[in-house]
Design a protein around this motif. Structure first.
Motif, PDB file in Angstrom:
ATOM      1  N   SER A  29       3.005   1.438  14.314  1.00  0.00           N
ATOM      2  CA  SER A  29       1.837   1.880  13.824  1.00  0.00           C
ATOM      3  C   SER A  29       2.044   2.773  12.429  1.00  0.00           C
ATOM      4  O   SER A  29       0.999   3.138  11.887  1.00  0.00           O
ATOM      5  CB  SER A  29       1.123   2.670  14.870  1.00  0.00           C
ATOM      6  N   MET A  30       3.149   3.287  12.422  1.00  0.00           N
ATOM      7  CA  MET A  30       3.209   4.065  11.315  1.00  0.00           C
ATOM      8  C   MET A  30       3.718   3.030   9.850  1.00  0.00           C
ATOM      9  O   MET A  30       4.294   3.791   8.798  1.00  0.00           O
ATOM     10  CB  MET A  30       4.956   4.976  11.535  1.00  0.00           C
ATOM     11  N   TYR A  31       3.904   1.866  10.129  1.00  0.00           N
ATOM     12  CA  TYR A  31       4.273   1.040   8.954  1.00  0.00           C
ATOM     13  C   TYR A  31       2.854   0.408   8.189  1.00  0.00           C
ATOM     14  O   TYR A  31       2.083  -0.194   9.002  1.00  0.00           O
ATOM     15  CB  TYR A  31       4.988   0.077   9.497  1.00  0.00           C
ATOM     16  N   THR A  32       3.110   0.366   7.167  1.00  0.00           N
ATOM     17  CA  THR A  32       2.150  -0.518   6.118  1.00  0.00           C
ATOM     18  C   THR A  32       2.498  -1.930   6.197  1.00  0.00           C
ATOM     19  O   THR A  32       3.991  -2.243   5.999  1.00  0.00           O
ATOM     20  CB  THR A  32       2.129   0.080   4.822  1.00  0.00           C
ATOM     21  N   MET A  33       1.733  -2.795   6.408  1.00  0.00           N
ATOM     22  CA  MET A  33       2.252  -3.971   6.561  1.00  0.00           C
ATOM     23  C   MET A  33       1.225  -4.873   5.264  1.00  0.00           C
ATOM     24  O   MET A  33       0.372  -4.591   5.009  1.00  0.00           O
ATOM     25  CB  MET A  33       1.488  -4.693   7.990  1.00  0.00           C
ATOM     26  N   GLY A  34       2.291  -5.921   4.989  1.00  0.00           N
ATOM     27  CA  GLY A  34       1.622  -6.433   3.668  1.00  0.00           C
ATOM     28  C   GLY A  34       2.159  -7.991   3.912  1.00  0.00           C
ATOM     29  O   GLY A  34       3.215  -8.297   4.709  1.00  0.00           O
ATOM     30  N   TRP A  35       1.320  -9.148   3.098  1.00  0.00           N
ATOM     31  CA  TRP A  35       1.450 -10.268   3.065  1.00  0.00           C
ATOM     32  C   TRP A  35       1.938 -10.535   1.562  1.00  0.00           C
ATOM     33  O   TRP A  35       0.913 -10.239   0.768  1.00  0.00           O
ATOM     34  CB  TRP A  35       0.530 -11.224   3.665  1.00  0.00           C
ATOM     35  N   PHE A  36       2.570 -11.345   1.406  1.00  0.00           N
ATOM     36  CA  PHE A  36       3.075 -11.917  -0.069  1.00  0.00           C
ATOM     37  C   PHE A  36       3.374 -13.486   0.195  1.00  0.00           C
ATOM     38  O   PHE A  36       3.361 -13.852   1.068  1.00  0.00           O
ATOM     39  CB  PHE A  36       4.414 -11.033  -0.461  1.00  0.00           C
ATOM     40  N   ARG A  37       3.177 -14.025  -1.140  1.00  0.00           N
ATOM     41  CA  ARG A  37       3.633 -15.355  -1.172  1.00  0.00           C
ATOM     42  C   ARG A  37       4.223 -15.741  -2.381  1.00  0.00           C
ATOM     43  O   ARG A  37       4.084 -15.175  -3.636  1.00  0.00           O
ATOM     44  CB  ARG A  37       1.977 -16.226  -0.973  1.00  0.00           C
ATOM     45  N   GLN A  38       4.805 -17.006  -2.253  1.00  0.00           N
ATOM     46  CA  GLN A  38       5.586 -17.443  -3.434  1.00  0.00           C
ATOM     47  C   GLN A  38       5.646 -18.702  -3.242  1.00  0.00           C
ATOM     48  O   GLN A  38       5.871 -19.647  -2.510  1.00  0.00           O
ATOM     49  CB  GLN A  38       7.109 -16.920  -3.141  1.00  0.00           C
ATOM     50  N   ALA A  39       4.835 -19.495  -4.477  1.00  0.00           N
ATOM     51  CA  ALA A  39       4.876 -20.865  -4.743  1.00  0.00           C
ATOM     52  C   ALA A  39       6.252 -21.491  -5.515  1.00  0.00           C
ATOM     53  O   ALA A  39       6.543 -20.328  -6.354  1.00  0.00           O
ATOM     54  CB  ALA A  39       3.704 -20.940  -5.459  1.00  0.00           C
ATOM     55  N   PRO A  40       6.376 -22.508  -5.491  1.00  0.00           N
ATOM     56  CA  PRO A  40       7.695 -23.046  -6.205  1.00  0.00           C
ATOM     57  C   PRO A  40       7.495 -22.724  -7.728  1.00  0.00           C
ATOM     58  O   PRO A  40       6.684 -23.007  -8.630  1.00  0.00           O
ATOM     59  CB  PRO A  40       7.671 -24.621  -5.994  1.00  0.00           C
ATOM     60  N   GLY A  41       8.683 -22.037  -8.145  1.00  0.00           N
ATOM     61  CA  GLY A  41       8.742 -21.741  -9.693  1.00  0.00           C
ATOM     62  C   GLY A  41       8.120 -20.619 -10.225  1.00  0.00           C
ATOM     63  O   GLY A  41       7.907 -20.233 -11.159  1.00  0.00           O
ATOM     64  N   THR A  48      -2.299  -9.225   0.329  1.00  0.00           N
ATOM     65  CA  THR A  48      -2.815  -8.348   1.494  1.00  0.00           C
ATOM     66  C   THR A  48      -2.094  -7.261   1.797  1.00  0.00           C
ATOM     67  O   THR A  48      -0.859  -7.636   2.002  1.00  0.00           O
ATOM     68  CB  THR A  48      -3.786  -9.045   2.271  1.00  0.00           C
ATOM     69  N   ALA A  49      -2.585  -6.117   1.839  1.00  0.00           N
ATOM     70  CA  ALA A  49      -2.002  -5.035   2.813  1.00  0.00           C
ATOM     71  C   ALA A  49      -2.805  -4.071   3.735  1.00  0.00           C
ATOM     72  O   ALA A  49      -4.020  -4.346   3.389  1.00  0.00           O
ATOM     73  CB  ALA A  49      -1.225  -4.210   1.927  1.00  0.00           C
ATOM     74  N   VAL A  50      -2.671  -3.821   4.841  1.00  0.00           N
ATOM     75  CA  VAL A  50      -3.153  -2.900   5.679  1.00  0.00           C
ATOM     76  C   VAL A  50      -2.404  -1.384   5.853  1.00  0.00           C
ATOM     77  O   VAL A  50      -1.128  -1.487   6.189  1.00  0.00           O
ATOM     78  CB  VAL A  50      -3.491  -3.543   6.852  1.00  0.00           C
ATOM     79  N   ARG A  51      -3.132  -0.414   5.704  1.00  0.00           N
ATOM     80  CA  ARG A  51      -2.321   0.813   5.802  1.00  0.00           C
ATOM     81  C   ARG A  51      -1.957   1.010   7.029  1.00  0.00           C
ATOM     82  O   ARG A  51      -2.512   0.838   8.283  1.00  0.00           O
ATOM     83  CB  ARG A  51      -3.332   1.908   5.233  1.00  0.00           C
ATOM     84  N   GLU A  52      -1.112   2.268   7.289  1.00  0.00           N
ATOM     85  CA  GLU A  52      -0.616   2.451   8.662  1.00  0.00           C
ATOM     86  C   GLU A  52      -1.248   3.383   9.366  1.00  0.00           C
ATOM     87  O   GLU A  52      -1.431   3.426  10.643  1.00  0.00           O
ATOM     88  CB  GLU A  52       0.828   3.166   8.472  1.00  0.00           C
ATOM     89  N   SER A  53      -2.108   4.198   8.677  1.00  0.00           N
ATOM     90  CA  SER A  53      -2.825   5.391   9.366  1.00  0.00           C
ATOM     91  C   SER A  53      -4.315   5.130   9.309  1.00  0.00           C
ATOM     92  O   SER A  53      -4.740   4.866  10.503  1.00  0.00           O
ATOM     93  CB  SER A  53      -2.841   6.641   8.555  1.00  0.00           C
ATOM     94  N   SER A  54      -5.055   4.810   8.378  1.00  0.00           N
ATOM     95  CA  SER A  54      -6.319   4.516   8.136  1.00  0.00           C
ATOM     96  C   SER A  54      -6.806   3.222   8.749  1.00  0.00           C
ATOM     97  O   SER A  54      -7.930   2.621   9.012  1.00  0.00           O
ATOM     98  CB  SER A  54      -6.950   4.916   6.843  1.00  0.00           C
ATOM     99  N   GLY A  55      -5.639   2.204   8.605  1.00  0.00           N
ATOM    100  CA  GLY A  55      -5.868   0.813   8.659  1.00  0.00           C
ATOM    101  C   GLY A  55      -6.940   0.127   7.367  1.00  0.00           C
ATOM    102  O   GLY A  55      -7.119  -1.187   7.627  1.00  0.00           O
ATOM    103  N   ARG A  56      -6.943   1.084   6.447  1.00  0.00           N
ATOM    104  CA  ARG A  56      -7.675   0.333   5.265  1.00  0.00           C
ATOM    105  C   ARG A  56      -6.831  -1.050   4.764  1.00  0.00           C
ATOM    106  O   ARG A  56      -5.740  -1.048   4.745  1.00  0.00           O
ATOM    107  CB  ARG A  56      -7.791   1.571   4.257  1.00  0.00           C
ATOM    108  N   LYS A  57      -7.735  -1.739   4.228  1.00  0.00           N
ATOM    109  CA  LYS A  57      -7.100  -3.165   3.884  1.00  0.00           C
ATOM    110  C   LYS A  57      -7.399  -3.478   2.251  1.00  0.00           C
ATOM    111  O   LYS A  57      -8.333  -2.839   1.780  1.00  0.00           O
ATOM    112  CB  LYS A  57      -7.799  -4.339   4.639  1.00  0.00           C
TER     113      LYS A  57
END
Length: 124
Positions: A29-41, A48-57
């Motif tokens: 719960s203390m970690y900000t979590m994110g998603w990243f992506r990488q296409a070939p080349g 997207t990301a979601v904050r650790e405290s407020s849960g703001r997205k």
């Protein structure tokens, strides 16, 4: 912190897919979590990301309104629900974590921990 991503696969354009990322850390719960992506080349890009405290997205413009990030602190897991998928969403998707928050949350360099990547392929 170890991150285990899953849920990728092949889907037709317009379809939906849900990715999961399970963390080994009990203080998840203390970690900000994110998603990243990488296409070939291409460079790795913020999704997207979601904050650790407020849960703001936060979302990139390219996925806003189609993707939803959700964290379940009781399961130490973050999810990425993707709908109305497009061929240009095809990429390796990575979950990432950092302790607390950073105003530079869109930059991959701000995250200390990464999952192994899960492939999403959207056919036209």
């Amino acid at each position: 912190v170890q991150l285990q991503a899953s849920g990728g696969g092949l889907v037709q354009a317009g379809g939906s897919l849900r990715l999961s990322c399970a963390a080994s850390e009990r203080t998840f719960s203390m970690y900000t979590m994110g998603w990243f992506r990488q296409a070939p080349g291409k460079e790795r890009e913020f999704v997207t990301a979601v904050r650790e405290s407020s849960g703001r997205k936060y979302y990139s413009d390219s996925v806003k309104g189609r993707f939803t990030i959700f964290r379940d602190n009781t399961r130490n897991t973050v999810y990425l629900h993707m709908s109305s998928l497009k061929p240009e969403d095809t990429a390796l998707y990575y979950c990432a974590a950092r302790l607390y928050w950073s105003v530079n949350y869109r930059s991959p360099t701000e995250y200390n921990y990464w999952g192994q990547g899960t492939l999403v392929t959207v056919s036209s």
